[in-house]
Design a protein around this motif. Structure first.
Motif, PDB file in Angstrom:
ATOM      1  N   TYR A 115       0.819  -1.211   0.000  1.00 14.70           N
ATOM      2  CA  TYR A 115       0.000   0.000   0.000  1.00 14.70           C
ATOM      3  C   TYR A 115       0.854   1.264   0.000  1.00 14.70           C
ATOM      4  O   TYR A 115       0.589   2.213  -0.744  1.00 14.70           O
ATOM      5  CB  TYR A 115      -0.926   0.001   1.218  1.00 14.70           C
ATOM      6  CG  TYR A 115      -2.011  -1.043   1.149  1.00 14.70           C
ATOM      7  CD1 TYR A 115      -3.129  -0.859   0.343  1.00 14.70           C
ATOM      8  CD2 TYR A 115      -1.910  -2.227   1.882  1.00 14.70           C
ATOM      9  CE1 TYR A 115      -4.130  -1.818   0.270  1.00 14.70           C
ATOM     10  CE2 TYR A 115      -2.910  -3.194   1.821  1.00 14.70           C
ATOM     11  CZ  TYR A 115      -4.011  -2.983   1.006  1.00 14.70           C
ATOM     12  OH  TYR A 115      -4.998  -3.937   0.927  1.00 14.70           O
ATOM     13  N   ALA A 116       1.871   1.309   0.836  1.00 10.14           N
ATOM     14  CA  ALA A 116       2.636   2.543   1.020  1.00 10.14           C
ATOM     15  C   ALA A 116       3.421   2.942  -0.220  1.00 10.14           C
ATOM     16  O   ALA A 116       3.567   4.132  -0.520  1.00 10.14           O
ATOM     17  CB  ALA A 116       3.574   2.407   2.213  1.00 10.14           C
ATOM     18  N   GLU A 118       2.720   2.941  -3.171  1.00  8.77           N
ATOM     19  CA  GLU A 118       1.928   3.599  -4.210  1.00  8.77           C
ATOM     20  C   GLU A 118       1.876   5.108  -4.025  1.00  8.77           C
ATOM     21  O   GLU A 118       1.445   5.832  -4.922  1.00  8.77           O
ATOM     22  CB  GLU A 118       0.506   3.025  -4.218  1.00  8.77           C
ATOM     23  CG  GLU A 118       0.436   1.544  -4.542  1.00  8.77           C
ATOM     24  CD  GLU A 118       1.141   1.208  -5.844  1.00  8.77           C
ATOM     25  OE1 GLU A 118       0.819   1.842  -6.874  1.00  8.77           O
ATOM     26  OE2 GLU A 118       2.023   0.322  -5.835  1.00  8.77           O
ATOM     27  N   ASN A 119       2.305   5.580  -2.874  1.00  5.87           N
ATOM     28  CA  ASN A 119       2.234   7.016  -2.572  1.00  5.87           C
ATOM     29  C   ASN A 119       3.648   7.564  -2.418  1.00  5.87           C
ATOM     30  O   ASN A 119       4.285   7.415  -1.380  1.00  5.87           O
ATOM     31  CB  ASN A 119       1.431   7.251  -1.297  1.00  5.87           C
ATOM     32  CG  ASN A 119       1.104   8.711  -1.070  1.00  5.87           C
ATOM     33  OD1 ASN A 119       1.932   9.594  -1.306  1.00  5.87           O
ATOM     34  ND2 ASN A 119      -0.105   8.990  -0.604  1.00  5.87           N
ATOM     35  N   ARG A 120       4.145   8.191  -3.453  1.00  4.51           N
ATOM     36  CA  ARG A 120       5.524   8.695  -3.468  1.00  4.51           C
ATOM     37  C   ARG A 120       5.747   9.727  -2.358  1.00  4.51           C
ATOM     38  O   ARG A 120       6.800   9.736  -1.710  1.00  4.51           O
ATOM     39  CB  ARG A 120       5.809   9.327  -4.837  1.00  4.51           C
ATOM     40  CG  ARG A 120       7.227   9.852  -5.018  1.00  4.51           C
ATOM     41  CD  ARG A 120       7.321  10.636  -6.321  1.00  4.51           C
ATOM     42  NE  ARG A 120       8.664  11.132  -6.553  1.00  4.51           N
ATOM     43  CZ  ARG A 120       9.533  10.579  -7.372  1.00  4.51           C
ATOM     44  NH1 ARG A 120       9.211   9.493  -8.045  1.00  4.51           N
ATOM     45  NH2 ARG A 120      10.737  11.098  -7.543  1.00  4.51           N
ATOM     46  N   GLY A 121       4.756  10.592  -2.122  1.00  9.19           N
ATOM     47  CA  GLY A 121       4.906  11.614  -1.093  1.00  9.19           C
ATOM     48  C   GLY A 121       5.033  11.013   0.290  1.00  9.19           C
ATOM     49  O   GLY A 121       5.859  11.456   1.101  1.00  9.19           O
ATOM     50  N   VAL A 122       4.226  10.000   0.584  1.00 10.43           N
ATOM     51  CA  VAL A 122       4.309   9.312   1.873  1.00 10.43           C
ATOM     52  C   VAL A 122       5.660   8.628   2.021  1.00 10.43           C
ATOM     53  O   VAL A 122       6.316   8.711   3.073  1.00 10.43           O
ATOM     54  CB  VAL A 122       3.169   8.288   2.025  1.00 10.43           C
ATOM     55  CG1 VAL A 122       3.447   7.325   3.173  1.00 10.43           C
ATOM     56  CG2 VAL A 122       1.846   9.010   2.259  1.00 10.43           C
ATOM     57  N   ARG A 147      12.087   1.339  -5.030  1.00  6.70           N
ATOM     58  CA  ARG A 147      10.758   0.718  -5.089  1.00  6.70           C
ATOM     59  C   ARG A 147      10.818  -0.607  -5.848  1.00  6.70           C
ATOM     60  O   ARG A 147      10.205  -1.603  -5.419  1.00  6.70           O
ATOM     61  CB  ARG A 147       9.770   1.667  -5.766  1.00  6.70           C
ATOM     62  CG  ARG A 147       8.352   1.105  -5.855  1.00  6.70           C
ATOM     63  CD  ARG A 147       7.355   2.153  -6.322  1.00  6.70           C
ATOM     64  NE  ARG A 147       7.729   2.722  -7.605  1.00  6.70           N
ATOM     65  CZ  ARG A 147       7.069   3.714  -8.188  1.00  6.70           C
ATOM     66  NH1 ARG A 147       6.019   4.256  -7.583  1.00  6.70           N
ATOM     67  NH2 ARG A 147       7.456   4.170  -9.364  1.00  6.70           N
ATOM     68  N   PRO A 216       2.850   6.847   8.579  1.00  7.98           N
ATOM     69  CA  PRO A 216       1.928   7.864   8.064  1.00  7.98           C
ATOM     70  C   PRO A 216       0.729   8.013   9.006  1.00  7.98           C
ATOM     71  O   PRO A 216       0.409   7.118   9.786  1.00  7.98           O
ATOM     72  CB  PRO A 216       1.484   7.292   6.715  1.00  7.98           C
ATOM     73  CG  PRO A 216       2.394   6.160   6.423  1.00  7.98           C
ATOM     74  CD  PRO A 216       2.907   5.665   7.720  1.00  7.98           C
ATOM     75  N   GLN A 220      -3.650   9.370   5.559  1.00  5.50           N
ATOM     76  CA  GLN A 220      -2.767   9.382   4.403  1.00  5.50           C
ATOM     77  C   GLN A 220      -2.728   8.017   3.711  1.00  5.50           C
ATOM     78  O   GLN A 220      -2.109   7.878   2.658  1.00  5.50           O
ATOM     79  CB  GLN A 220      -1.345   9.763   4.823  1.00  5.50           C
ATOM     80  CG  GLN A 220      -1.213  11.170   5.391  1.00  5.50           C
ATOM     81  CD  GLN A 220       0.207  11.445   5.864  1.00  5.50           C
ATOM     82  OE1 GLN A 220       0.755  10.738   6.709  1.00  5.50           O
ATOM     83  NE2 GLN A 220       0.808  12.475   5.304  1.00  5.50           N
ATOM     84  N   LEU A 221      -3.385   7.031   4.306  1.00 10.37           N
ATOM     85  CA  LEU A 221      -3.335   5.666   3.789  1.00 10.37           C
ATOM     86  C   LEU A 221      -4.603   5.325   3.012  1.00 10.37           C
ATOM     87  O   LEU A 221      -5.663   5.912   3.260  1.00 10.37           O
ATOM     88  CB  LEU A 221      -3.162   4.684   4.956  1.00 10.37           C
ATOM     89  CG  LEU A 221      -1.874   4.846   5.774  1.00 10.37           C
ATOM     90  CD1 LEU A 221      -1.905   3.933   6.987  1.00 10.37           C
ATOM     91  CD2 LEU A 221      -0.650   4.559   4.909  1.00 10.37           C
ATOM     92  N   PRO A 222      -4.522   4.357   2.099  1.00 10.31           N
ATOM     93  CA  PRO A 222      -5.709   3.940   1.348  1.00 10.31           C
ATOM     94  C   PRO A 222      -6.800   3.416   2.287  1.00 10.31           C
ATOM     95  O   PRO A 222      -6.501   2.799   3.320  1.00 10.31           O
ATOM     96  CB  PRO A 222      -5.181   2.820   0.442  1.00 10.31           C
ATOM     97  CG  PRO A 222      -3.707   3.037   0.373  1.00 10.31           C
ATOM     98  CD  PRO A 222      -3.311   3.628   1.687  1.00 10.31           C
TER      99      PRO A 222
END
Length: 259
Positions: A115-116, A118-122, A147, A216, A220-222
């Protein structure tokens, strides 16, 4: 005075959290040295380690979290020991710790990264926490490669994440069943390496506020990941791990509790 030991980490890593917790608990002086994956190899490879954590003391270098905990236990005061004196209870503690190291920690990492990543900013916030400035500047260049390494090295894909979460639930059930007789800790009557290993290595699935690294915020998570975290939090084992974080993570343990 002896110089503080060096603890080489990824700030987010739950295996590093396991060692960080043990160091904080025993009062062992150390300085944490965070690095961006895979640049950590520039530090760990010359020391004989491939990954983190690596603990560098004046006398010895340790490259395995279990090895580090056993070393710290030799210097801890009696009421802060992580392994029971009883040979039977010690064997039980070490067996559970090994199971959590080789199964639970691997599964929560696999599931959480799915999950994490997938979020470049996180991921920038998580991987760049505490690292040298020059490593932060390299994040845009290193992230695609890092990644890819995580996906390939840890088998991080949708199907494997689904399977990992199911196996995490099975381990949580095993721990919950063990606690069903009303015991406060997994082995004996006091906090041990088994408790510490379960709490720290389950942390990616629970996101405890007291975590010593960085996670996070839930918003901020899905949504799917947050729902799965809430399910784990509501289990007997999840409640137990969160309680350990609340009661013990920052040295609230007393001699009366741990003897």
């Amino acid at each position: 005075m002896k110089s503080p030991s060096r603890l080489i980490t990824f700030r987010i890593s739950h295996y590093c959290e396991k060692v960080r917790w043990a160091l904080d608990r025993t009062g062992f002086p150390y300085v944490e040295e965070c690095h961006l994956p895979p640049l950590h190899r520039l530090k760990t490879t010359p020391l004989g380690g491939s990954s983190v954590p690596v603990l560098v003391t004046e006398a010895q270098i340790f490259t395995d979290s279990g090895e580090i905990l056993r070393h710290l236990d030799t210097m801890a005061p009696p009421h802060l020991k992580l392994y029971p004196d009883s040979p039977v209870l010690r064997q039980e503690t070490e067996a559970l710790e090994a199971q959590f190291n080789h199964q639970l920690g691997v599964l929560t990492r696999q599931w959480g990264y799915f999950y994490a990543l997938e979020n470049r900013g996180v991921m920038k916030k998580l991987w760049c926490e505490g690292v040298p400035t020059w490593e932060k500047l390299l994040f845009p260049v290193m992230f695609p490669f890092a990644r890819y390494l995580v996906h390939s090295s840890y088998n991080v894909y949708y199907e494997s994440a689904v399977a990992a979460y199911h196996r995490i639930q099975c381990i949580f059930k095993m721990v919950g069943d063990r606690l069903s007789d009303g015991r406060k800790y997994l082995v004996g009557d006091c906090f041990s390496a088994a408790d510490l290993a379960f709490a720290s290595l389950s942390a990616p699935g629970l996101v405890p506020p007291e975590y010593g690294g960085r996670f996070p915020e839930l918003n901020q998570l899905p949504n799917e990941m947050v729902e799965q975290i809430q399910i784990l939090r509501e289990t007997v084992a999840g409640n137990y791990a969160l309680r350990l974080y609340q009661e013990d993570r920052y040295g609230k343990c007393t001699a009366e509790v741990c003897q």
